[in-house]
Design an enzyme around this catalytic site. Structure first.
Site, PDB file in Angstrom:
ATOM      1  N   ARG A   1      -6.804 -33.040  -5.012  1.00 29.07           N
ATOM      2  CA  ARG A   1      -5.883 -32.026  -5.521  1.00 29.07           C
ATOM      3  C   ARG A   1      -4.586 -32.138  -4.755  1.00 29.07           C
ATOM      4  NH1 ARG A   1      -9.900 -26.726  -5.564  1.00 29.07           N
ATOM      5  NH2 ARG A   1     -11.521 -27.670  -6.850  1.00 29.07           N
ATOM      6  N   HIS A  58     -20.125 -21.541 -12.063  1.00 27.91           N
ATOM      7  CA  HIS A  58     -19.567 -22.394 -11.002  1.00 27.91           C
ATOM      8  C   HIS A  58     -19.927 -21.722  -9.694  1.00 27.91           C
ATOM      9  CE1 HIS A  58     -16.396 -23.995 -13.868  1.00 27.91           C
ATOM     10  NE2 HIS A  58     -16.619 -22.813 -14.411  1.00 27.91           N
ATOM     11  N   GLN A  69     -16.997 -30.811  -2.066  1.00 29.96           N
ATOM     12  CA  GLN A  69     -17.521 -29.453  -1.990  1.00 29.96           C
ATOM     13  C   GLN A  69     -19.038 -29.480  -2.106  1.00 29.96           C
ATOM     14  OE1 GLN A  69     -15.461 -27.778  -5.448  1.00 29.96           O
ATOM     15  NE2 GLN A  69     -14.394 -26.412  -4.054  1.00 29.96           N
ATOM     16  N   CYS A 102     -16.566 -29.872 -12.836  1.00 24.99           N
ATOM     17  CA  CYS A 102     -17.187 -29.189 -13.986  1.00 24.99           C
ATOM     18  C   CYS A 102     -17.178 -29.991 -15.284  1.00 24.99           C
ATOM     19  CB  CYS A 102     -16.605 -27.792 -14.201  1.00 24.99           C
ATOM     20  SG  CYS A 102     -15.135 -27.378 -13.275  1.00 24.99           S
ATOM     21  N   ASP A 111     -20.660 -28.277  -4.290  1.00 23.79           N
ATOM     22  CA  ASP A 111     -20.334 -27.751  -5.602  1.00 23.79           C
ATOM     23  C   ASP A 111     -21.541 -27.888  -6.529  1.00 23.79           C
ATOM     24  OD1 ASP A 111     -18.725 -26.840  -7.633  1.00 23.79           O
ATOM     25  OD2 ASP A 111     -17.937 -28.812  -8.132  1.00 23.79           O
ATOM     26  N   HIS A 161     -22.990 -26.600 -10.696  1.00 24.52           N
ATOM     27  CA  HIS A 161     -22.819 -25.872 -11.941  1.00 24.52           C
ATOM     28  C   HIS A 161     -24.184 -25.564 -12.517  1.00 24.52           C
ATOM     29  CE1 HIS A 161     -18.881 -27.706 -11.349  1.00 24.52           C
ATOM     30  NE2 HIS A 161     -18.469 -26.544 -11.800  1.00 24.52           N
ATOM     31  N   LYS A 197     -16.001 -12.997 -11.331  1.00 25.77           N
ATOM     32  CA  LYS A 197     -16.457 -13.803 -10.198  1.00 25.77           C
ATOM     33  C   LYS A 197     -16.676 -12.944  -8.965  1.00 25.77           C
ATOM     34  CE  LYS A 197     -11.865 -14.996  -8.486  1.00 25.77           C
ATOM     35  NZ  LYS A 197     -11.096 -15.950  -7.700  1.00 25.77           N
TER      36      LYS A 197
END
Lengths: 583, 583
Positions: free
Chosen positions: B310, B458, B328, B281, B330, B332, B412
């Site tokens: 991580r 996200h 991911q 992000c 992923d 945004h 979320k």
């Protein structure tokens, strides 16, 4: 050479003359700067490959007006034909002569005892200098100051920031003009500039020398990977995906910890030291070693687009061409010694195919041979060097032999290509490695049932994809071929009422996998065409009343060529054909 | 419940009974271990969701024979119907009673003053225990010890390594048998086991919890990315490629340095601290902020397959489903507040489409609402929560509202799917974020010309691709649908003389983009078919004299179905159809 002599005829004489003349131009510049800015402290002022510069400590940066004034006064000194005179001085004399110049003091202190110290004078100006110079300022036939930039003393960011003025000088106004034109062309093609203008990528100091690829840049980047994957399919490579952070035990085993640590990033996890990978090879060696291999299983060709990190000093990073993080079209081939020839030949064929596609001229090839010290037996080296050389000959590649320049672990072949500006880039490389298999105790079971040592071949064709993309942007001047263009066509509705039709056409193109945008801004058609041209978009498809009525689009190419109205189906075929042929 | 009582009827009663009974089984086990290994020190022995365990400090690991003997003697204690008795004791009495038990001493020391301390006895065995238990050992109707594993005291690797015996107990032999069958099925589907057997990936302690994807695993991994890219194309996402290592200034600005530092890797470069990205992000926020945005430019949807790192404690990592490095799907979305509804709806549609493709049942959906403390105004939260809820209702998704469980930066929606074994995985998530735009001072120019704050969404659909692949392997039991299968067909020549024909057929399939192997090993046909079945290869194409003569291949499916000889062209069509339909 005396004042006014004709320029030298041979290339080496010319190079020597330019070197001396540019060095003298740097002195003339320092002389003028000193007259205009008496408080300026002088650092160094060498000739460079294409010109010269001089670094000054001044209280404020030079303005464009300053530079114009300096250049004008330099011309006066040139016109006056002032003689250069060399003189040797003692260390004490030198220290006294430059008592007001702290940088010169530092330089003098760095000269080994017993070594001669020389100074050069022209008129009232004197500089600590080894020379050589021309005999008179009048030999500087054509000069031009180019730009001003900040530069740390000795390139170290802990030292004071100096102001560097760049200039160049040539033997004639014609040669200078040609050079300036080349510079202008290089500026136009500069990938850093085009990267911004074409929305390809950006940099941010929060992640130094680490590109952010914007959507358009990411499209090109991913298309390069997709292209290489297609080659891998045909040439029998298998892609793998490997970790990025490994215990330093791995880097000790591979030798990187000893030889490459300065360029690596380290972190500590659970009290254990880890290194971020600068290369993929050790990871691939682990995968090879994870199972028993038979002579019939070889060659194993692992390809990996894994992200690498290599520390580079901030002074040497440059746009995409020298970054701290990148991916390569990297692969490692684990093969039997008798397979080296075939593997290298196949790789060279792939390289040739790829470079031709990107419209590069035939590569310059260098064969680097056994150095001292090295690993492996002479018989191994004989065979490996012969294998490489045979392949180069079989492919009729002209190559240069470089005795002693191979890596300690094996001989290698490097491929250099010249871009559209004639600048050379090392892209491809194929390196034999006898050391890695030893370090990782790699084996295969030979046809006699005994364990054998495979050879590892490191090879990359495009090299760093980041660097390759930088080179490619400059090579094409941003005008990517259709298959690589991030936007392949822009639909340009002439008026608002054509917007819907333009969208329909765009959808028809998208449905065939073409990358297309609709420019529905409230601008005039000509402005939209100009913008699409500036964006180097291959096809501009204009849609007005007539086109909408007839199911056409008026086709313009970025070259300026106007193909006129064409049925949309024909436009699609035209574009798909260009994509399929990777034109 | 008295000895021999009928098992309880309601689900919650059953759960309560199982909990007590398994807890009692753990005591019975500790009793027996103590009898057989008098020097054993007892740690803890709780019931778990599916059974129980007890940790012991012993001088050597338990052998399978030890476990069998323990289980046999446990059954005897069960048969004896020994009563469980609870007793409260003073701290002093407890310390004295467990004087020989260092772990119990530690537990006692950890009990807050004033809190009751209880012990449970059955026969001569006594344990420090809160209970509850069944009344008699005979209530443990059906028990089974399952496995032994090492476990650190209190899960901390700096503490002594204990030996943990796992077991389970049920209310009837039938229920136990069913459970063991499920366990066996889970073992058969275990992605770690299948990962090895199907050559998909491997792990190496040199890079803990960091998968190495072998060629076959990398094929599936890349196909997942390719599939998601296809969705991105249709749903209007733009892929970007961003750096992995950023100055900690970025992580301070984003808040990760404060809230997530424990899970991050840090390194030092040029005396400046850098953090390896755990999330994309902040990098995307920088890209958004790199230019002026107008309300008409939104939404901007940046997708990024960037590698994340991580830190996870080694005790909690597990195969592919909990790793330290992953990518991911992923993205945004930077949008106007009035666009939230449409964006979430579009995303939920994409999630539904994808989960259906992977043959997951309808997801369980959780809507997490405003917590305390939080950022943003109540009006913002009202609108955001309403937007999410409206979308869920419009899509007729059953969902659970979770008041107070939203992130401090926004509400979320999480999507949970159950795999073929009924186990639930959180895959998709869509999170509104009002904080990131503030922290990075993100703006767009509204239609009135004033600067406005966008919302960040996200969202991830499959989540970690590593984890998703792990789930997928178990979901399919390794039998990937044709479009995902690393090898789609194996050509099986019946005898050596059919090898050439098999190669021809393989080439014909490859030319159409199918992934095919020729099994030319010197093995019998049936062995080759069995191996291809074990590898879960969708199509086995057998080639003998007749097939070669007639241009056919005899088609067998991994299900065992035999389609008989078919013309090669028909086989290709059959396979391409399955691929195109992503079956």
């Amino acid at each position: 050479m005396s004042d006014g002599a004709a320029p030298p005829s041979s290339m080496s004489e010319l190079a020597d003359y330019r070197h001396r003349m540019r060095h003298s131009a740097a002195h003339i510049m320092a002389d003028i700067v000193r007259r205009l800015f008496p408080e300026a402290k002088l650092a160094i002022g060498p000739p460079t490959e294409d010109g010269f510069y001089y670094d000054f400590l001044v209280s404020r940066p030079f303005t464009p007006e300053d530079v114009a004034a300096i250049e004008a006064q330099m011309r006066e000194v040139v016109a006056q034909g002032v003689a250069f005179q060399r003189q040797e001085v003692s260390r004490g004399e030198a220290k006294a002569l430059f008592a007001q110049e702290p940088f010169k003091q530092e330089i003098i202190d760095g000269i080994p005892p017993g070594e001669a110290i020389s100074i050069y004078r022209h008129g009232a100006f004197v500089d600590l200098c080894e020379g050589p110079h021309v005999t008179s300022t009048s030999e500087v036939k054509a000069l031009k100051l180019l730009e001003v930039a900040g530069a740390y003393w000795r390139g170290d960011e802990h030292n004071p920031m100096l102001q560097r003025i760049y200039g160049t000088a040539f033997e004639s106004q014609e040669a200078l003009d040609e050079h300036l034109e080349r510079l202008e062309e290089a500026r136009r093609r500069d990938h850093r500039r085009l990267g911004r203008e074409l929305d390809l990528f950006l940099f941010d100091p929060i992640a130094p020398a680490s590109p952010f690829f914007l959507p358009k840049g990411a499209i090109v980047y991913n298309l390069l990977i997709q292209y290489v994957r297609g080659l891998y399919d045909r040439y029998g490579y298998q892609e793998v995906i490997t970790p990025q952070i490994f215990s330093t035990e791995l880097w000790k085993r591979s030798g990187h910890y000893e030889a490459y640590r300065e360029n690596m990033y380290f972190t500590t996890v659970d009290d254990r030291e880890y290194g971020v990978k600068p290369m993929n090879c050790p990871g691939h060696a682990l995968m090879y070693a994870s199972r028993l291999r038979s002579y019939r299983d070889l060659p194993v060709r692992y390809a990996d687009f894994g992200r690498l990190h290599r520390y580079e000093r901030s002074g040497v990073t440059h746009g995409l061409t020298r970054v701290r993080t990148f991916s390569q079209d990297d692969a490692h081939i684990f093969c039997r010694p008798d397979q080296i020839h075939q593997e290298v030949k196949s790789f060279a064929g792939m390289v040739e195919e790829a470079y031709r596609l990107f419209q590069f001229p035939k590569p310059r090839v260098a064969l680097s041979l056994r150095p001292d010290p090295r690993v492996g037996t002479d018989a191994m080296w004989d065979r490996a060097e012969a294998a490489l050389e045979e392949v180069l000959q079989a492919l009729e590649l002209t190559y240069e032999r470089k005795p002693g320049e191979g890596a300690f672990y094996g001989p290698k072949v490097d491929f250099f290509i010249a871009d559209a500006l004639g600048r050379e880039w090392q892209l491809g490389t194929v390196q034999l490695d006898f050391s890695l298999p030893e370090r990782f105790d790699l084996e295969y079971i030979g046809d006699d049932g005994s364990p054998q040592r495979p050879v590892v071949i490191h090879r990359a064709m495009l090299g760093s994809l980041e660097r390759f993309l930088g080179v490619l942007i400059e090579h094409y001047g941003g005008a990517f071929p259709v298959w690589l263009a991030p936007v392949q066509a822009v639909l340009i509705p002439i008026a608002d009422r054509h917007g819907e039709y333009a969208q329909q056409v765009a959808q028809a193109l998208k449905a065939r996998g073409l990358r297309v945008q609709v420019d529905d801004r409230n601008e005039r058609m000509n402005a939209k065409i100009r913008d699409a041209q500036l964006q180097k978009t291959p096809y501009m498809l204009v849609a007005g009343d007539r086109e909408a009525a007839e199911g056409n689009a008026a086709v313009r190419l970025r070259s300026g060529e106007n193909l006129g109205p064409r049925p949309v189906a024909e436009v699609i075929d035209l574009m798909l054909e260009a994509v399929a042929a990777r034109r």
